[in-house]
Design an enzyme around this catalytic site. Structure first.
Site, PDB file in Angstrom:
ATOM      1  CB  CYS A   1      -0.947   0.004   1.185  1.00 26.76           C
ATOM      2  SG  CYS A   1      -2.104  -1.367   1.109  1.00 26.76           S
TER       3      CYS A   1
ATOM      4  CG  HIS B   1      -3.337   3.343   2.064  1.00 27.91           C
ATOM      5  ND1 HIS B   1      -3.688   3.009   0.784  1.00 27.91           N
ATOM      6  CD2 HIS B   1      -3.412   2.196   2.806  1.00 27.91           C
ATOM      7  CE1 HIS B   1      -3.951   1.713   0.737  1.00 27.91           C
ATOM      8  NE2 HIS B   1      -3.795   1.203   1.947  1.00 27.91           N
TER       9      HIS B   1
ATOM     10  CG  ASN C   1      -6.520  -0.961   0.621  1.00 19.28           C
ATOM     11  OD1 ASN C   1      -5.815  -0.496  -0.283  1.00 19.28           O
ATOM     12  ND2 ASN C   1      -6.022  -1.394   1.764  1.00 19.28           N
TER      13      ASN C   1
HETATM   14  N1  COA Z   1     -18.451  -9.345   8.005  1.00 16.72           N
HETATM   15  C1  COA Z   1     -18.929  -9.662   9.226  1.00 16.72           C
HETATM   16  N2  COA Z   1     -18.142  -9.966  10.259  1.00 16.72           N
HETATM   17  C2  COA Z   1     -16.817  -9.956  10.058  1.00 16.72           C
HETATM   18  C3  COA Z   1     -16.258  -9.633   8.817  1.00 16.72           C
HETATM   19  C4  COA Z   1     -17.120  -9.326   7.764  1.00 16.72           C
HETATM   20  N3  COA Z   1     -16.684  -9.017   6.547  1.00 16.72           N
HETATM   21  N4  COA Z   1     -14.905  -9.684   8.919  1.00 16.72           N
HETATM   22  C5  COA Z   1     -14.630 -10.027  10.192  1.00 16.72           C
HETATM   23  N5  COA Z   1     -15.793 -10.199  10.874  1.00 16.72           N
HETATM   24  C6  COA Z   1     -15.973 -10.592  12.273  1.00 16.72           C
HETATM   25  C7  COA Z   1     -14.761 -11.273  12.838  1.00 16.72           C
HETATM   26  O1  COA Z   1     -14.772 -12.650  12.489  1.00 16.72           O
HETATM   27  C8  COA Z   1     -14.946 -11.057  14.313  1.00 16.72           C
HETATM   28  O2  COA Z   1     -15.885 -11.981  14.791  1.00 16.72           O
HETATM   29  P1  COA Z   1     -15.658 -12.667  16.220  1.00 16.72           P
HETATM   30  O3  COA Z   1     -15.663 -11.530  17.208  1.00 16.72           O
HETATM   31  O4  COA Z   1     -16.816 -13.571  16.318  1.00 16.72           O
HETATM   32  O5  COA Z   1     -14.327 -13.347  16.131  1.00 16.72           O
HETATM   33  C9  COA Z   1     -15.603  -9.671  14.370  1.00 16.72           C
HETATM   34  O6  COA Z   1     -16.125  -9.430  13.051  1.00 16.72           O
HETATM   35  C10 COA Z   1     -14.642  -8.574  14.708  1.00 16.72           C
HETATM   36  O7  COA Z   1     -13.472  -8.749  13.926  1.00 16.72           O
HETATM   37  P2  COA Z   1     -12.267  -7.780  14.025  1.00 16.72           P
HETATM   38  O8  COA Z   1     -11.129  -8.298  13.208  1.00 16.72           O
HETATM   39  O9  COA Z   1     -12.019  -7.445  15.455  1.00 16.72           O
HETATM   40  O10 COA Z   1     -12.891  -6.473  13.312  1.00 16.72           O
HETATM   41  P3  COA Z   1     -12.256  -5.089  13.159  1.00 16.72           P
HETATM   42  O11 COA Z   1     -13.124  -4.078  13.762  1.00 16.72           O
HETATM   43  O12 COA Z   1     -10.801  -5.084  13.501  1.00 16.72           O
HETATM   44  O13 COA Z   1     -12.350  -4.887  11.566  1.00 16.72           O
HETATM   45  C11 COA Z   1     -10.959  -4.964   9.617  1.00 16.72           C
HETATM   46  C12 COA Z   1     -11.679  -5.772  10.687  1.00 16.72           C
HETATM   47  C13 COA Z   1     -10.210  -5.942   8.719  1.00 16.72           C
HETATM   48  C14 COA Z   1     -11.980  -4.190   8.811  1.00 16.72           C
HETATM   49  C15 COA Z   1      -9.981  -3.994  10.299  1.00 16.72           C
HETATM   50  O14 COA Z   1      -9.214  -4.655  11.263  1.00 16.72           O
HETATM   51  C16 COA Z   1      -9.072  -3.292   9.320  1.00 16.72           C
HETATM   52  O15 COA Z   1      -9.504  -2.533   8.483  1.00 16.72           O
HETATM   53  N6  COA Z   1      -7.734  -3.485   9.448  1.00 16.72           N
HETATM   54  C17 COA Z   1      -6.785  -2.863   8.562  1.00 16.72           C
HETATM   55  C18 COA Z   1      -6.804  -3.584   7.292  1.00 16.72           C
HETATM   56  C19 COA Z   1      -6.102  -2.874   6.193  1.00 16.72           C
HETATM   57  O16 COA Z   1      -6.313  -1.732   5.968  1.00 16.72           O
HETATM   58  N7  COA Z   1      -5.248  -3.592   5.483  1.00 16.72           N
HETATM   59  C20 COA Z   1      -4.628  -3.115   4.300  1.00 16.72           C
HETATM   60  C21 COA Z   1      -3.238  -2.710   4.479  1.00 16.72           C
HETATM   61  S1  COA Z   1      -3.073  -1.076   5.048  1.00 16.72           S
END
Ligand code: COA
Length: 330
Positions: free
Chosen positions: A117, A257, A287
């Site tokens: 990224c 980003h 993204n």
């Molecule tokens: N739909 C519904 N539920 C989902 C889901 C989806 N698409 N993806 C994950 N979940 C669930 C998880 O399984 C978890 O369930 P559990 O509590 O029963 O285990 C719950 O939602 C919370 O997951 P969590 O990972 O804590 O969510 P979060 O608030 O951290 O959001 C992301 C997840 C991936 C959106 C977030 O962490 C993120 O954006 N991270 C940065 C990613 C990124 O930008 N990467 C690119 C490089 S910069």
């Protein structure tokens, strides 16, 4: 005394595929829903490249052709072309050479930069050196990724986030004080276990097992990436501001980003930058990895004014991150 020569962005152009993948489409593919995706990421839809035979080089070629037309540049005038991408057409040869061939840039050489990224930021800082030291007068920098080629559409943790897209800028020398002023780039390879593709490289070449185990897709520890992303962007923006004796109030635009709307909000909040000064298009494209900064610049181009102080900031797999300060040139 004549002004220092700097590399200035003198044009920007983006290209995204027509096909949209909406949150409602994803509801039918994995256990998720529009409300979860919107509230956790700010994304409503992403573009997916489904043109048969098309790949990252074709998205780049479309963006660069539009850029050259817009800036009145002939393909033969381009001296160098750098692409930030992690989804090149093939492991080798690199995509920059393919793009030069597709656009007729017969006098150019170039290469790809793999910084996930942060790819566009790394490529922009690299290309700017060749212009600022007066080696070249026309350098094209592209950020592009066809993330749909490495996303597991059965994995709800990643498939809701990423999309496809490309954007290109032209760098030319300017002596009027505009252009790229400074940057801070960072990397920490110990972050490689939190955001990566397990197989397909020399460490784990493709086998029937790696395919069966779905190891040719993006894996990420979202929570950890989230935390480091906010920290990395905020710290390097502060560093670049400090080095240039700038206050947050001196900044006209921040181009972050587009990883997650909550990351963008958190970065703006930490820096105390009002959201009106932050470019945002994540709801439409998700993204696009190395594509995001250029696509934002392309969409906001009409609002930028000559002399505007603009900060670009990114964080990505590697980990890689950084911030760049420029004065808009037109
Ligand atoms: N739909 C519904 N539920 C989902 C889901 C989806 N698409 N993806 C994950 N979940 C669930 C998880 O399984 C978890 O369930 P559990 O509590 O029963 O285990 C719950 O939602 C919370 O997951 P969590 O990972 O804590 O969510 P979060 O608030 O951290 O959001 C992301 C997840 C991936 C959106 C977030 O962490 C993120 O954006 N991270 C940065 C990613 C990124 O930008 N990467 C690119 C490089 S910069």
């Amino acid at each position: 005394m004549p002004n220092k020569i700097r590399a200035a962005i003198t044009g920007v152009h983006g290209w995204v595929p027509e096909d949209k993948l909406t949150n409602f489409d994803l509801e039918k593919m994995v256990d998720t829903n529009d409300e979860w995706i919107t509230s956790r990421t700010g994304i409503k839809e992403r573009r997916i490249l489904r043109k048969p035979g098309w790949a990252t080089s074709d998205m780049c070629a479309e963006a660069v052709k539009g850029l050259l037309e817009k800036t009145g540049t002939r393909p033969e005038e381009v001296e160098m072309l750098i692409i930030g991408t992690i989804t090149g057409d093939m492991i080798f040869p690199d995509t920059a050479n393919t793009v030069c061939d597709k656009i007729g840039a017969k006098n150019a050489f170039g290469y790809d930069i793999n910084a996930a990224c942060s790819g566009f930021l790394y490529a922009l800082a690299t290309g700017a050196q060749f212009v600022a030291n007066e080696t070249y007068k026309k350098v094209v920098v592209v950020g592009a990724d066809m993330m749909s080629s490495i996303i597991d559409y059965t994995d709800r943790n990643t498939c809701v986030i990423f999309g496809d897209g490309a954007a290109a800028v032209l760098l030319e020398p300017r002596a009027d004080g505009t252009g790229i002023q400074d940057f801070v780039l960072r990397a920490d390879g110990s972050g490689r276990e939190f955001l990566f593709m397990k197989s397909g490289g020399s460490k784990s070449p493709p086998t029937p097992e790696t395919v069966a185990n779905r190891e040719h897709f993006v894996y990420q520890d979202g929570k950890r990436v989230f935390k480091y992303a906010v920290e990395g962007m905020v710290t390097t923006v502060r560093e670049v501001l400090k080095r240039n004796q700038l206050d947050v109030g001196d900044i006209d635009w921040v181009i972050p980003h587009q990883a997650n709307m909550r990351i963008i909000n958190s970065v703006a909040e930490n820096l105390k930058v009002p959201m009106e000064k932050v470019t945002i298009n994540i709801s439409k494209y998700g993204n696009t990895t190395a594509g995001t900064l250029g696509l934002c610049m392309w969409e906001y181009e009409d609002r930028f004014k000559k002399g505007d102080n603009i900060i670009l900031t990114a964080f990505g797999g590697g980990f890689t991150w950084g911030s760049l300060y420029l004065k808009w040139a037109y």
